[in-house]
Design a protein around this motif. Structure first.
Motif, PDB file in Angstrom:
ATOM      1  N   ARG A 148       0.877  -1.167   0.000  1.00 33.74           N
ATOM      2  CA  ARG A 148       0.000   0.000   0.000  1.00 33.74           C
ATOM      3  C   ARG A 148       0.919   1.222   0.000  1.00 33.74           C
ATOM      4  O   ARG A 148       2.003   1.191   0.597  1.00 33.74           O
ATOM      5  CB  ARG A 148      -0.876   0.078   1.264  1.00 33.74           C
ATOM      6  CG  ARG A 148      -1.962  -0.964   1.375  1.00 33.74           C
ATOM      7  CD  ARG A 148      -3.058  -0.809   0.324  1.00 33.74           C
ATOM      8  NE  ARG A 148      -4.132  -1.776   0.522  1.00 33.74           N
ATOM      9  CZ  ARG A 148      -4.095  -3.041   0.133  1.00 33.74           C
ATOM     10  NH1 ARG A 148      -3.045  -3.524  -0.480  1.00 33.74           N
ATOM     11  NH2 ARG A 148      -5.122  -3.844   0.363  1.00 33.74           N
TER      12      ARG A 148
ATOM     13  N   TYR B  11      -0.598  15.340   0.715  1.00 31.92           N
ATOM     14  CA  TYR B  11      -2.037  15.601   0.592  1.00 31.92           C
ATOM     15  C   TYR B  11      -2.203  17.112   0.526  1.00 31.92           C
ATOM     16  O   TYR B  11      -1.585  17.823   1.326  1.00 31.92           O
ATOM     17  CB  TYR B  11      -2.775  15.098   1.842  1.00 31.92           C
ATOM     18  CG  TYR B  11      -3.278  13.675   1.745  1.00 31.92           C
ATOM     19  CD1 TYR B  11      -4.632  13.398   1.610  1.00 31.92           C
ATOM     20  CD2 TYR B  11      -2.398  12.601   1.802  1.00 31.92           C
ATOM     21  CE1 TYR B  11      -5.099  12.087   1.525  1.00 31.92           C
ATOM     22  CE2 TYR B  11      -2.852  11.291   1.710  1.00 31.92           C
ATOM     23  CZ  TYR B  11      -4.213  11.044   1.570  1.00 31.92           C
ATOM     24  OH  TYR B  11      -4.680   9.752   1.485  1.00 31.92           O
TER      25      TYR B  11
ATOM     26  N   TYR C  72      -2.390   5.223  -9.750  1.00 28.61           N
ATOM     27  CA  TYR C  72      -1.412   5.099  -8.671  1.00 28.61           C
ATOM     28  C   TYR C  72      -0.592   3.839  -8.900  1.00 28.61           C
ATOM     29  O   TYR C  72      -1.027   2.930  -9.626  1.00 28.61           O
ATOM     30  CB  TYR C  72      -2.108   5.024  -7.298  1.00 28.61           C
ATOM     31  CG  TYR C  72      -2.915   3.753  -7.117  1.00 28.61           C
ATOM     32  CD1 TYR C  72      -4.252   3.699  -7.475  1.00 28.61           C
ATOM     33  CD2 TYR C  72      -2.319   2.587  -6.624  1.00 28.61           C
ATOM     34  CE1 TYR C  72      -4.986   2.537  -7.345  1.00 28.61           C
ATOM     35  CE2 TYR C  72      -3.047   1.414  -6.496  1.00 28.61           C
ATOM     36  CZ  TYR C  72      -4.383   1.395  -6.855  1.00 28.61           C
ATOM     37  OH  TYR C  72      -5.101   0.227  -6.727  1.00 28.61           O
TER      38      TYR C  72
ATOM     39  N   HIS D  19      -7.917   4.711  -9.867  1.00 26.37           N
ATOM     40  CA  HIS D  19      -8.473   4.954  -8.536  1.00 26.37           C
ATOM     41  C   HIS D  19     -10.003   5.028  -8.572  1.00 26.37           C
ATOM     42  O   HIS D  19     -10.575   5.903  -9.229  1.00 26.37           O
ATOM     43  CB  HIS D  19      -7.897   6.262  -7.982  1.00 26.37           C
ATOM     44  CG  HIS D  19      -8.348   6.576  -6.598  1.00 26.37           C
ATOM     45  ND1 HIS D  19      -8.083   5.758  -5.518  1.00 26.37           N
ATOM     46  CD2 HIS D  19      -9.054   7.612  -6.095  1.00 26.37           C
ATOM     47  CE1 HIS D  19      -8.598   6.284  -4.424  1.00 26.37           C
ATOM     48  NE2 HIS D  19      -9.192   7.407  -4.743  1.00 26.37           N
TER      49      HIS D  19
ATOM     50  N   TYR E 123     -13.270  -1.222  -2.141  1.00 26.84           N
ATOM     51  CA  TYR E 123     -13.284   0.152  -1.616  1.00 26.84           C
ATOM     52  C   TYR E 123     -14.645   0.349  -0.944  1.00 26.84           C
ATOM     53  O   TYR E 123     -15.664  -0.123  -1.472  1.00 26.84           O
ATOM     54  CB  TYR E 123     -13.226   1.193  -2.739  1.00 26.84           C
ATOM     55  CG  TYR E 123     -11.887   1.610  -3.285  1.00 26.84           C
ATOM     56  CD1 TYR E 123     -10.730   0.873  -3.093  1.00 26.84           C
ATOM     57  CD2 TYR E 123     -11.798   2.794  -4.037  1.00 26.84           C
ATOM     58  CE1 TYR E 123      -9.524   1.302  -3.650  1.00 26.84           C
ATOM     59  CE2 TYR E 123     -10.599   3.221  -4.590  1.00 26.84           C
ATOM     60  CZ  TYR E 123      -9.462   2.462  -4.396  1.00 26.84           C
ATOM     61  OH  TYR E 123      -8.273   2.888  -4.953  1.00 26.84           O
TER      62      TYR E 123
ATOM     63  N   HIS F 202      -8.228   5.189   0.511  1.00 26.37           N
ATOM     64  CA  HIS F 202      -6.941   5.836   0.808  1.00 26.37           C
ATOM     65  C   HIS F 202      -6.572   5.784   2.294  1.00 26.37           C
ATOM     66  O   HIS F 202      -5.730   6.557   2.765  1.00 26.37           O
ATOM     67  CB  HIS F 202      -6.917   7.294   0.296  1.00 26.37           C
ATOM     68  CG  HIS F 202      -7.845   8.249   1.001  1.00 26.37           C
ATOM     69  ND1 HIS F 202      -7.387   9.368   1.661  1.00 26.37           N
ATOM     70  CD2 HIS F 202      -9.191   8.261   1.144  1.00 26.37           C
ATOM     71  CE1 HIS F 202      -8.417  10.041   2.160  1.00 26.37           C
ATOM     72  NE2 HIS F 202      -9.518   9.390   1.864  1.00 26.37           N
TER      73      HIS F 202
END
Ligand code: FAD
Length: 372
Positions: A49, A55, A258, A271, A317, A342
């Protein structure tokens, strides 16, 4: 506050982190996980991960710094290697990259603006779009090792970690809560932390006796990244390709791409584009369209991988409308979830928040159960 008897439902990254932080406070913790250690049914399995500080939202940027320190604490406590700082490359439109640079500067963290030629020189496997940024305090979390480490650290502090224990319902009774478990005796606890990922809405709506007044809408999707063979994948930085320059901001690439290196190869994924699924009845057959689109992406942007040989995987997700997580308590029930694709990097912070909530401290407004 005094020691509490706490049940944690769900042994993915969030529940396991919560068990660690609760046990560290001296609580009597029982973690109940429905499947086996290292299972692949939820959101936390696998070998990689992304961890990153970059951010643009200052709220999340600040949480990443706390997360970094807690990941390092977990490594020290367990002697396990979990986080490898390979650095991260963000690339895409100049405005998006500048905003990330400003955020890292505000945090006082090192970061370096690069042009695509410099990226190609330093990481020949990666082709960068218009503008790029490198920050070194980023890299790869080993997902399976992380979950195992949280559980080990919790166990070392006295927690009872049970696998093959499915929670079938919760009833609030007085100040406490009764937790029903398939084929086992109920547990009566002072508090419960519900951290069941994609099963959150199901557990709280069915078989549970009104344990929380409200729950934000949760969208469960099946996502499908792939591992591509590459030479020395572990030396790769993690990367995010932000759309809007040479990468179209539509379709599969609307929210960017990603990726990162792992022992399984270089992982790359779109994503949050997967179909809505029922976590108990999903077809895990790889979607050939998504796989083809990833190979097309890799051919153009990842010259260091064998783009013709992707190995797909599926993962869930559980996304809230604003992509803000849930960490909130109503009565004896604390809910941790809405991880929105995330949250792995924040797992120890969310575990810490859950423990604070159980002990009566307030959580962030953005993570409440009662949100518009
Ligand atoms: C493909 C993919 C890539 C990702 N990449 C990143 C990344 O690079 N960086 C990042 O920060 N985040 C990333 N994420 C997000 C991150 O992995 C998730 O947010 C996180 O793993 C969610 O953890 P969880 O504990 O909420 O859910 P889960 O891991 O699903 O854990 C919930 C657990 O509850 C158990 N459970 C369910 N029902 C019950 C019950 N009734 N009784 C007992 N147990 C129950 C389940 O078996 C499961 O183990 C990614 C996610 C995916 C799918």
């Amino acid at each position: 506050m005094s020691v509490r008897r706490v049940v944690v439902a769900g042994g993915g990254a969030m529940g396991s982190a919560a068990a660690w932080r609760l046990a560290a406070r001296g609580d009597e913790v029982t973690l109940l996980e429905r499947f086996w250690p290292g299972h692949d049914r939820g959101s936390s399995y696998g070998t990689s991960r992304i961890f990153r500080l970059a951010y643009t939202d200052p709220f999340y940027a600040d949480l990443t710094v706390r997360a970094l320190s807690l990941w390092q604490q977990l490594e020290e406590a367990t002697g396990r290697r979990i986080l490898t700082l390979t650095g991260a490359v963000d690339h895409g439109p100049a405005a998006a990259i500048e905003a990330l640079h400003e955020s890292l500067t505000r945090l006082g963290r090192p970061a370096e603006r690069l042009v695509p030629e410099q990226v190609a020189e330093r990481w020949p496997g990666l082709r960068a779009d218009t503008s790029a940024l490198y920050h070194p305090e980023a890299g790869r979390l080993h997902a399976d090792e992380s979950v195992a480490a949280f559980q080990q650290a919790a166990r070392d502090r006295g927690a009872d970690i049970r696998h093959g224990a499915r929670v079938t319902g919760l009833s609030v009774q007085g100040d406490g809560v009764r937790v029903r478990i398939e084929g086992q005796d109920d547990i009566r606890a002072d508090a419960v932390v519900v951290a069941v990922g994609s099963w959150t809405a199901g557990l709280l709506a069915n078989g549970s006796d009104g344990p929380v007044r409200s729950l934000p809408a949760l969208r469960v999707t099946q996502e499908q990244p792939a591992h591509f063979p590459a030479t020395d994948p572990l030396s790769w930085p993690s990367f995010i390709h932000h759309p809007g320059a040479a990468l179209p901001a539509v379709g599969a690439t609307a929210d960017g791409v990603y990726g990162l290196g792992s022992v399984d190869g270089v992982k790359a994924g779109f994503h949050g584009i997967g179909p809505v699924v029922d976590p108990d009845r999903r077809d895990r057959t790889p979607d050939p369209e998504t796989l083809r689109a990833l190979a097309v992406y890799a051919e153009r942007w990842l010259p260091g991988v064998q783009y013709t040989a992707p190995e797909p995987l599926t993962c869930l997700y559980t996304t809230t409308k604003q992509h803000d997580f849930i960490a909130d308590r109503q009565g004896p029930v604390t809910v941790l979830g809405g991880c929105s694709g995330h949250a792995f990097k924040f797992a120890p912070v969310l575990g810490e928040l859950a423990a604070a909530l159980v002990h009566g401290q307030p959580g962030p407004d953005r993570f409440t159960l009662d949100r518009p």
